[in-house]
Design a protein around this motif. Structure first.
Motif, short mmCIF file in Angstrom:
data_model
loop_
_atom_site.label_atom_id
_atom_site.label_comp_id
_atom_site.label_asym_id
_atom_site.label_seq_id
_atom_site.Cartn_x
_atom_site.Cartn_y
_atom_site.Cartn_z
N GLN A 1 0.83 -1.20 0.00
CA GLN A 1 0.00 0.00 0.00
C GLN A 1 0.87 1.26 0.00
OE1 GLN A 1 -2.52 0.32 3.43
NE2 GLN A 1 -3.72 1.98 2.60
N TYR B 1 1.06 4.21 -3.00
CA TYR B 1 0.86 5.65 -2.84
C TYR B 1 2.13 6.44 -3.18
CZ TYR B 1 -3.70 4.95 -0.73
OH TYR B 1 -5.02 4.61 -0.52
N GLU C 1 -7.64 5.27 -4.56
CA GLU C 1 -7.50 4.52 -3.31
C GLU C 1 -6.87 3.17 -3.60
OE1 GLU C 1 -8.17 5.41 -0.18
OE2 GLU C 1 -8.70 7.43 -0.85
N THR D 1 -6.58 -0.62 -3.57
CA THR D 1 -7.67 -1.61 -3.61
C THR D 1 -7.18 -3.03 -3.32
OG1 THR D 1 -7.36 -1.82 -6.00
CG2 THR D 1 -9.05 -0.26 -5.24
#
Length: 337
Positions: A91, A95, A118, A120
């Motif tokens: 994650q 980002y 976002e 997923t």
């Protein structure tokens, strides 16, 4: 030291009270006896339970293999934690890449290509736990908002209580498995999800099912608490010519708090049990879905992971009860305070 002991008792951490008294210089013999009673015996009993579990688990053979022992369950728990760590690293990397890409577009003046998406990735075990905790507290909050006022009305008015009694008696024993299909259909028909929606349909299905099944202990105990208020105290309110709202907030609720909190503790426990069943049946995100997915998965690790979930559900249920116990001690006054 007395303040520390008082805090431990209010927080329900009575296991550490003998240690605090021992540190304050009270009779060592008496405090060691209490320490053995509140900590020693439970620890020994739990150790015996683990030993019996370890010995007997290998003798029970299922279609997925033998029942996992404590060591196997610990290894599965460690594996689930490592999965969570790995997923968080993915994650963070996602980002980071997204931010670098957006910075590049920003430097080139291509603002229309800047996007924020976002992550997923699949929810981890800890994500499932957090989802279940959010859901049960939402359902519990809805149940409290409904049950406490209704309980107060039932306790104050015998007519209202007589009107509510058949409804309470009919709906109180209804299983969450019976409520869930109705809740699912009603939510699907009346609630439209959008990008700005606060709740997903699956979340509402589980939360409302928890509400419908957990509001009854609070309602009944609140009504009982209000009806049991000393009549002299209510007569004082009449003599002082208190208004209805003042009487409720200054006399009724404070006097009924012990039983209201008893109902809240029962409701939260019921809500936690109901939630797991609802998530499992409706395949809504949470610990119940995790258990069902592992059962359907049928891998060699599934039984161990299900045992991890069982222990997690029990520990969280215990902690929830401790939280309510602490709140009850903070907001009510017994013989010791």
């Amino acid at each position: 030291m007395n303040k520390i002991i008082n805090f431990l008792e209010i927080a329900g951490l009575t296991w550490f009270v003998p240690l605090a008294r021992l540190a304050s210089g009270e009779s060592p013999r008496e405090q060691l006896k209490q320490l053995w009673l509140v900590m020693g015996i439970p620890v020994v009993a739990f150790a015996v339970f683990l030993a019996l579990w370890g010995q007997m688990s290998s003798k029970v053979v299922t279609s997925l293999g033998t029942i996992p022992g404590p060591v196997d369950v610990y290894q599965q728990a460690a594996g689930l934690w490592q999965d969570h760590v790995n997923q968080r690293e993915k994650q963070a990397a996602f980002y980071e890449r997204q931010e670098k890409r957006n910075e590049k577009y920003r430097a080139q003046g291509k603002l229309d290509k800047i996007k924020h998406r976002e992550y997923t990735g699949a929810p981890t075990y800890l994500d499932q736990i957090w989802t279940s905790i959010k859901t049960v507290f939402t359902g519990f909050l809805f149940a409290t908002i409904v049950a406490v006022p209704l309980g107060i009305f039932c306790g104050l008015s015998s007519t209202f209580n007589a009107a509510m009694n058949p409804i309470i008696q009919i709906f109180k024993p209804v299983s969450p498995l019976a409520w869930l299909p109705i809740v699912t259909m009603v939510v699907s028909a009346t609630y439209v999800t959008t990008d700005e929606a606060w709740f997903s349909k699956s979340f509402l299905n589980s939360a409302i099912t928890v509400t419908l099944c957990s509001l009854w202990p609070t309602l009944i105990n609140t009504a009982l608490g209000v009806a049991s208020i000393d009549k002299d105290l209510m007569n004082v309110g009449k003599v002082l010519q208190l208004g209805w709202f003042t009487k409720v907030t200054k006399l009724v609720i404070p006097s009924s708090l012990p039983l209201i909190f008893t109902g809240l503790r029962l409701s939260l426990g019921v809500g936690w049990m109901v939630l797991i069943a609802a998530e499992m049946l409706a395949q809504n995100p949470g610990l119940g879905k995790f258990v069902w997915d592992e059962f359907q998965n049928g891998s060699s690790n599934s039984l161990g992971r299900i045992m991890v979930a069982v222990l997690t559900i029990g520990i969280i249920g215990f902690l929830l009860d401790r939280i309510m116990f602490t709140l009850q001690n903070l907001f009510t006054f017994g013989d010791k305070r």
